[in-house]
Design an enzyme around this catalytic site. Structure first.
Site, PDB file in Angstrom:
ATOM      1  CG  ASP A   8      -1.614   1.271   1.509  1.00 37.32           C
ATOM      2  OD1 ASP A   8      -1.621   2.132   0.620  1.00 37.32           O
ATOM      3  OD2 ASP A   8      -2.205   1.408   2.606  1.00 37.32           O
ATOM      4  CE  LYS A  70      -1.783   6.788  -3.501  1.00 35.26           C
ATOM      5  NZ  LYS A  70      -2.230   5.878  -2.446  1.00 35.26           N
TER       6      LYS A  70
END
Ligand code: AMP
Length: 607
Positions: A8, A70
């Site tokens: 993740d 991100k």
């Protein structure tokens, strides 16, 4: 296949997991933490710090400490998210020759994939030390709303980190897999994922070990950082009231404010009040100034109520798309650190009429789901089947600027679908395939993904060629399009790697605009279709007349010319009624024309 790790790669924290003996295990990092802050710190000597230690250097070396990378991955500098980051991040965001966002550190530009790769590399090392063997294969998760460019850039990060990325998996889907493994019951599950930067919602159906994603929606402008900023604003205004000093443009102070705000926010998840203490935050001619105040949970909830309510709109959209009502949902899973805020839990409970499941850990569940998917691919987990979906419809531009959908949004992937199209003009030897994604009826309202040409189609009357346009969406949500001329077998293929990605915000905007413009689009579509229909009739009547018109009397020939001219005039009109009327008139006239043509030789023969 060796061991497959599930990663993740979060905006704020990352986590890695592995399947061992049929159960998923979280792999701790070197410091013993089960999650690792997604932060990379650079030092002048070239040393790179990752995780908690990088987070610690942020206070003293903010300009070289990269967090929330991100948010930049697969994005252009001029996208709204990147602009917003540029305004708040203490590090320098710049662009590359093709417009992609880059981060400048010590005079060198780094791509977000490169920086993400540093985090991935660290996670991989932790896994290798834990397992005592080298690790290559990985599943990496992304928000469900990540577009092709962002998925591709995440895959690139994996490659840079030396990983063989077997699958890019949607985060909410991963969470549902983690929840559902080993459960026999048929359930409809909502995954409400509120992380540091984005909000994702997915609805899944689980039955007989099949996981089917029914719908997905979200908002990329909504996440924990927005909650922090509310507290930052409160501190700024309280401080200004007390001292008259505005901290808004004081970058180093802002960084401390942000940290303190996040800490206070997290404390308010378990405490009813918290003390925010920021000594020496500013100074004036009278000396240093400090901030020291209590923030209550009630005050905090008043600040963030609209943010929490904003997350409920995508929930309704996802329910609508899945054709479900809140009472149809059996289980609500909360994912992402921000769901620890009690008001979030309360509103989600009210929305779905049930308490969210307390069985899963929101920080670890996505990585666990990723490792289960890894187990499915390596054969360790045999019984599960996963069916994910495409977030936006795909199709091509057709005559008159219309958008013809080939695949509807929320269709299960992987899938292939094809439709046959034809030429619109006589002797047309080239067709342009314009691939679009979105929900609007008109091509120009949707996102252009790619354009390509299919050439050397044999010349012939319009409508004679048959071009098969096929879409192939793989399990990662990436798209391939091909056009195939049935007569010659000639084919053109394109893999869609959009030069500028389709941002989740843009997806949400496109869906919202589509709803708003549905009525106008429908009218425009009808107008275009009426015009196209009339054009076809004018053309065929003209042809018939030029071939057989001489068989008509002078009078009928004049009438024919007039009827065609009237229709040509109506063709330019923007009124649907006029177009329809002209079509009906010309059609009736054409019938008369045909009848009199058939009648002509017979009556001639009678004489
Ligand atoms: P994620 O991207 O899932 O790691 O979520 C990170 C976000 O969750 C950040 O904005 C954190 O500040 C927030 N968060 C983490 N722990 C808590 C907590 N106990 N209460 C409220 N928010 C939290």
């Amino acid at each position: 296949m060796g061991k497959v790790i599930g990663i993740d790669l979060g905006t704020t924290n990352s986590c890695v997991s592995i399947m061992e003996g049929g159960a998923a295990q979280i792999i701790p990092n070197k410091e013993g933490g089960r999650t690792t802050p997604s932060i990379v710190g650079f030092q002048e000597a070239g040393e790179r710090l990752v995780g908690q230690i990088a987070k610690r250097q942020a206070a003293t070396n903010a300009a070289n400490t990269i967090y929330a990378v991100k948010r930049l991955i697969g994005r252009k500098l001029n996208s709204p998210e990147v602009r917003r980051m540029q305004d708040t991040a203490p590090y320098t965001i710049t662009d590359s020759p093709n417009g992609d966002a880059r981060i400048r550190l010590f005079g060198r530009d780094y791509s977000p994939s490169e920086l993400s790769a540093i985090i991935l590399q660290r996670l991989r090392q932790s896994a290798e030390e834990y397992l005592g063997e080298s690790v290559e294969d990985a599943i990496i998760t992304v928000p469900a709303y990540f577009d092709d460019a962002q998925r591709q850039a995440t895959k690139d990060a994996g490659k840079i980190a030396g990983l063989n990325v077997l699958r890019i998996l949607n985060e909410p889907t991963a969470a549902a897999l983690a929840y559902g493994l080993g459960r026999e019951t048929a359930e409809k599950i909502v995954v409400y994922d509120l992380g540091g930067g984005t909000f994702d919602i997915s609805i899944l159906e689980m039955h007989d070990n099949v996981f089917e994603v029914l719908s997905t929606s979200g908002d990329t402008f909504l996440g924990g950082e927005d909650f922090d900023l509310r507290v930052v604003d409160w501190i700024i205004s309280e401080f200004q009231k007390e001292t008259g000093i505005d901290l808004r443009n004081d970058r180093p102070a802002l960084h401390r404010l942000k940290e303190a705000a996040e800490r206070a926010k997290c404390e308010l998840s378990s405490a009813l009040e918290t003390n925010i203490n920021l000594p020496f935050i500013a100074s004036d001619s009278l000396g240093p100034k400090h901030f020291n105040k209590v923030l209550t949970r009630q005050q905090f909830e008043d600040m963030i109520l609209d943010l929490v309510e904003k997350s409920l709109e995508p929930c309704e959209k996802a329910l609508w798309d899945a054709k479900l009502k809140p009472q149809d949902i059996d289980k609500v899973l909360l994912v992402g650190g921000q769901t620890r805020t009690p008001l979030v839990r309360q509103k989600v409970t009210e929305m779905f009429g049930k308490q969210p499941s307390a069985e899963i850990n929101p920080d670890e569940v996505v990585a666990i789901g990723a490792s289960i998917q890894g187990g499915m691919l390596s054969g360790e987990v045999k019984e599960l089947v996963l069916l994910d979906v495409l977030p936006l419809s795909l199709g091509i531009e057709t005559r008159g600027g219309l958008f013809t959908k080939i695949i509807d949004r929320n269709s299960s992937i992987p899938l292939k679908k094809a439709l046959t199209f034809t030429t619109v003009a006589d002797n047309q030897t080239t067709v342009e395939v314009h691939v679009l994604q979105g929900e609007r009826e008109l091509a120009r309202g949707n996102r252009s993904l790619a354009k390509f040409e299919l050439t050397d189609i044999p010349a012939g009357p319009r409508g004679s060629a048959q071009v098969l346009v096929s879409f192939d969406v793989d399990a990662d949500g990436c798209v391939n399009v091909s056009a195939h001329d049935k007569a010659t077998g000639r084919e053109q293929n394109i893999r869609i790697t959009p030069s500028s990605g389709l941002g989740p915000d843009e997806i949400a905007r496109l869906i919202e605009e589509a709803v708003r413009n549905e009525q106008a689009d429908r009218i425009m579509k009808k107008l275009i279709l009426s015009r196209t229909r009339l054009d076809g009739l004018i053309e065929s009547t003209r042809r018939t007349f030029s071939e057989f018109g001489a068989m008509l009397s002078e009078d009928d020939q004049t009438h024919a010319r007039q009827a065609i001219a009237r229709a040509e005039l109506a063709y330019r009109s923007d009124e649907i009624d006029k177009l329809v009327q002209a079509f009906n008139e010309l059609e009736a006239f054409g019938q008369k024309l045909t009848e009199s043509m058939f009648a002509a030789p017979a009556s001639a023969g009678m004489k």
